[in-house]
Design a protein around this motif. Sequence first.
Motif, PDB file in Angstrom:
ATOM      1  N   ALA A  10       0.829  -1.208   0.000  1.00  0.00           N
ATOM      2  CA  ALA A  10       0.000   0.000   0.000  1.00  0.00           C
ATOM      3  C   ALA A  10       0.864   1.259   0.000  1.00  0.00           C
ATOM      4  CB  ALA A  10      -0.925  -0.002   1.212  1.00  0.00           C
ATOM      5  N   LEU A  11       1.960   1.239   0.762  1.00  0.00           N
ATOM      6  CA  LEU A  11       2.864   2.387   0.796  1.00  0.00           C
ATOM      7  C   LEU A  11       3.484   2.635  -0.572  1.00  0.00           C
ATOM      8  CD1 LEU A  11       4.450   4.524   2.435  1.00  0.00           C
ATOM      9  CD2 LEU A  11       6.149   2.742   2.923  1.00  0.00           C
ATOM     10  N   LEU A  12       3.881   1.572  -1.248  1.00  0.00           N
ATOM     11  CA  LEU A  12       4.487   1.717  -2.572  1.00  0.00           C
ATOM     12  C   LEU A  12       3.486   2.304  -3.566  1.00  0.00           C
ATOM     13  CD1 LEU A  12       6.919   1.148  -4.446  1.00  0.00           C
ATOM     14  CD2 LEU A  12       5.936  -1.118  -4.843  1.00  0.00           C
ATOM     15  N   LEU A  13       2.253   1.808  -3.535  1.00  0.00           N
ATOM     16  CA  LEU A  13       1.251   2.276  -4.493  1.00  0.00           C
ATOM     17  C   LEU A  13       0.822   3.710  -4.206  1.00  0.00           C
ATOM     18  CD1 LEU A  13      -0.975  -0.927  -4.784  1.00  0.00           C
ATOM     19  CD2 LEU A  13       0.741  -0.096  -6.400  1.00  0.00           C
ATOM     20  N   ARG A  14       0.586   4.035  -2.947  1.00  0.00           N
ATOM     21  CA  ARG A  14       0.090   5.358  -2.595  1.00  0.00           C
ATOM     22  C   ARG A  14       1.154   6.442  -2.744  1.00  0.00           C
ATOM     23  NH1 ARG A  14      -3.321   3.727   2.892  1.00  0.00           N
ATOM     24  NH2 ARG A  14      -4.964   2.541   1.814  1.00  0.00           N
ATOM     25  N   SER A  15       2.388   6.090  -2.493  1.00  0.00           N
ATOM     26  CA  SER A  15       3.458   7.085  -2.619  1.00  0.00           C
ATOM     27  C   SER A  15       3.806   7.372  -4.073  1.00  0.00           C
ATOM     28  CB  SER A  15       4.713   6.597  -1.890  1.00  0.00           C
ATOM     29  OG  SER A  15       5.269   5.465  -2.552  1.00  0.00           O
ATOM     30  N   PRO A  21      10.826   4.334 -11.703  1.00  0.00           N
ATOM     31  CA  PRO A  21      11.603   3.165 -12.141  1.00  0.00           C
ATOM     32  C   PRO A  21      10.839   2.242 -13.080  1.00  0.00           C
ATOM     33  CG  PRO A  21      11.002   2.975  -9.818  1.00  0.00           C
ATOM     34  CD  PRO A  21      10.672   4.351 -10.237  1.00  0.00           C
ATOM     35  N   VAL A  22       9.534   2.085 -12.864  1.00  0.00           N
ATOM     36  CA  VAL A  22       8.757   1.215 -13.747  1.00  0.00           C
ATOM     37  C   VAL A  22       8.636   1.831 -15.138  1.00  0.00           C
ATOM     38  CG1 VAL A  22       6.464   0.240 -14.165  1.00  0.00           C
ATOM     39  CG2 VAL A  22       7.505   0.051 -11.900  1.00  0.00           C
ATOM     40  N   LEU A  23       8.378   3.130 -15.214  1.00  0.00           N
ATOM     41  CA  LEU A  23       8.305   3.793 -16.518  1.00  0.00           C
ATOM     42  C   LEU A  23       9.663   3.779 -17.215  1.00  0.00           C
ATOM     43  CD1 LEU A  23       5.991   6.855 -15.751  1.00  0.00           C
ATOM     44  CD2 LEU A  23       5.419   4.736 -16.967  1.00  0.00           C
ATOM     45  N   PHE A  24      10.733   3.906 -16.438  1.00  0.00           N
ATOM     46  CA  PHE A  24      12.083   3.803 -16.995  1.00  0.00           C
ATOM     47  C   PHE A  24      12.293   2.432 -17.631  1.00  0.00           C
ATOM     48  CE2 PHE A  24      16.446   2.275 -16.031  1.00  0.00           C
ATOM     49  CZ  PHE A  24      17.152   3.112 -16.875  1.00  0.00           C
ATOM     50  N   TYR A  25      11.862   1.397 -16.933  1.00  0.00           N
ATOM     51  CA  TYR A  25      12.021   0.038 -17.465  1.00  0.00           C
ATOM     52  C   TYR A  25      11.157  -0.180 -18.700  1.00  0.00           C
ATOM     53  CZ  TYR A  25      12.044  -5.038 -17.756  1.00  0.00           C
ATOM     54  OH  TYR A  25      12.182  -6.328 -18.204  1.00  0.00           O
ATOM     55  N   LEU A  26       9.912   0.271 -18.634  1.00  0.00           N
ATOM     56  CA  LEU A  26       9.019   0.105 -19.779  1.00  0.00           C
ATOM     57  C   LEU A  26       9.516   0.896 -20.992  1.00  0.00           C
ATOM     58  CD1 LEU A  26       5.513   0.244 -18.048  1.00  0.00           C
ATOM     59  CD2 LEU A  26       6.794  -1.768 -18.810  1.00  0.00           C
ATOM     60  N   GLY A  27      10.131   2.053 -20.753  1.00  0.00           N
ATOM     61  CA  GLY A  27      10.696   2.821 -21.857  1.00  0.00           C
ATOM     62  C   GLY A  27      11.839   2.085 -22.524  1.00  0.00           C
ATOM     63  N   LEU A  61      11.290   2.546  -2.117  1.00  0.00           N
ATOM     64  CA  LEU A  61      10.240   2.192  -1.166  1.00  0.00           C
ATOM     65  C   LEU A  61      10.595   2.548   0.276  1.00  0.00           C
ATOM     66  CD1 LEU A  61       7.550   1.035  -0.407  1.00  0.00           C
ATOM     67  CD2 LEU A  61       8.490  -1.275  -0.611  1.00  0.00           C
ATOM     68  N   PRO A  62      11.749   2.164   0.817  1.00  0.00           N
ATOM     69  CA  PRO A  62      12.059   2.589   2.184  1.00  0.00           C
ATOM     70  C   PRO A  62      12.157   4.110   2.331  1.00  0.00           C
ATOM     71  CG  PRO A  62      13.481   0.784   1.513  1.00  0.00           C
ATOM     72  CD  PRO A  62      12.769   1.253   0.287  1.00  0.00           C
ATOM     73  N   ALA A  63      12.574   4.793   1.268  1.00  0.00           N
ATOM     74  CA  ALA A  63      12.684   6.252   1.324  1.00  0.00           C
ATOM     75  C   ALA A  63      11.325   6.927   1.381  1.00  0.00           C
ATOM     76  CB  ALA A  63      13.467   6.763   0.116  1.00  0.00           C
ATOM     77  N   ALA A  64      10.270   6.213   0.985  1.00  0.00           N
ATOM     78  CA  ALA A  64       8.927   6.801   0.969  1.00  0.00           C
ATOM     79  C   ALA A  64       8.264   6.778   2.341  1.00  0.00           C
ATOM     80  CB  ALA A  64       8.042   6.057  -0.028  1.00  0.00           C
ATOM     81  N   LEU A  87      11.682  -5.244   0.942  1.00  0.00           N
ATOM     82  CA  LEU A  87      12.504  -5.880  -0.087  1.00  0.00           C
ATOM     83  C   LEU A  87      11.720  -6.955  -0.832  1.00  0.00           C
ATOM     84  CD1 LEU A  87      15.823  -6.225   1.951  1.00  0.00           C
ATOM     85  CD2 LEU A  87      15.397  -4.643   0.067  1.00  0.00           C
ATOM     86  N   ALA A  88      10.886  -7.685  -0.114  1.00  0.00           N
ATOM     87  CA  ALA A  88      10.085  -8.732  -0.756  1.00  0.00           C
ATOM     88  C   ALA A  88       9.050  -8.136  -1.713  1.00  0.00           C
ATOM     89  CB  ALA A  88       9.386  -9.580   0.309  1.00  0.00           C
ATOM     90  N   VAL A  89       8.454  -7.013  -1.336  1.00  0.00           N
ATOM     91  CA  VAL A  89       7.446  -6.376  -2.190  1.00  0.00           C
ATOM     92  C   VAL A  89       8.079  -5.884  -3.487  1.00  0.00           C
ATOM     93  CG1 VAL A  89       5.961  -4.331  -2.399  1.00  0.00           C
ATOM     94  CG2 VAL A  89       5.827  -5.785  -0.365  1.00  0.00           C
ATOM     95  N   THR A  90       9.219  -5.210  -3.392  1.00  0.00           N
ATOM     96  CA  THR A  90       9.866  -4.723  -4.614  1.00  0.00           C
ATOM     97  C   THR A  90      10.378  -5.879  -5.467  1.00  0.00           C
ATOM     98  OG1 THR A  90      11.931  -4.418  -3.357  1.00  0.00           O
ATOM     99  CG2 THR A  90      10.504  -2.497  -3.623  1.00  0.00           C
ATOM    100  N   PHE A  91      10.808  -6.952  -4.824  1.00  0.00           N
ATOM    101  CA  PHE A  91      11.236  -8.131  -5.587  1.00  0.00           C
ATOM    102  C   PHE A  91      10.053  -8.714  -6.355  1.00  0.00           C
ATOM    103  CE2 PHE A  91      12.223 -12.616  -6.177  1.00  0.00           C
ATOM    104  CZ  PHE A  91      13.535 -12.573  -6.617  1.00  0.00           C
ATOM    105  N   ALA A  92       8.880  -8.745  -5.732  1.00  0.00           N
ATOM    106  CA  ALA A  92       7.685  -9.257  -6.402  1.00  0.00           C
ATOM    107  C   ALA A  92       7.306  -8.384  -7.597  1.00  0.00           C
ATOM    108  CB  ALA A  92       6.521  -9.339  -5.417  1.00  0.00           C
TER     109      ALA A  92
END
Length: 221
Positions: A10-15, A21-27, A61-64, A87-92
């Motif tokens: 939830a923290l990752l999505l809301r922040s 990083p995801v848009l960077f990868y998709l680009g 994520l931890p910085a958020a 770490l597990a959430v970002t790995f997923a």
Amino acid sequence: MKALLHYQTALLLRSQRWLPPVLFYLGLLAISLDSQSTLGSQLGWNAAALVPALAWLTRALPAAEPPAARACLAAAAGPRRPQYAALAVTFAVGLLLVLLASGAALLTCKVPRGTAGVTVLGDGLAVGLVCLLAGSALGAVCVPSLVRTTAGAAGALIVGSVLLLVFSGSPANAAVRAAYSSGAHFPALPLLIVLPLAVACWWVSAWAAGRTAATADREAG
């Protein structure tokens, strides 16, 4: 642990820290996809691009997390478990990106027929796993509890990503190079090297987070 995973997700999505990083990868993925690429080389590119993207996401994520929320979470769940959950959430998320990128490669690239295509896909997914673990390991040692400044973290992520992809002794480099050269080569040795490396980096990251939480508690007291 389940509640911690839900909280970190939830923290990752809301922040919205996942967006850059995801848009960077998709680009990087979008500019490489074409009908002329072979499946093996495309999967190798997908895996290589994941190293900096996942390292960035793992740092983000931890910085958020606000310091007050981090202190409350450490008091309730322990100083290290929240870091392992992050770490597990970002790995997923990285694993999901590997699967999505592999699907896009299957749709656009030249796929060998029969069992050869299955072999190339399986080996390409294994190369993606190697780079996934390498990116997670790099991001884990660049979290705020270890690298406090944003500029320092950015520099460490850039240099670390370049070394992981260019240095010939790197498991990520070996796996990607094999994918480009042969198109079908299971990265057994790179996996054996990168797995304990990732475990060690996760442990160091959790240890540093726990030490930071303990220091904050002493200062508050």
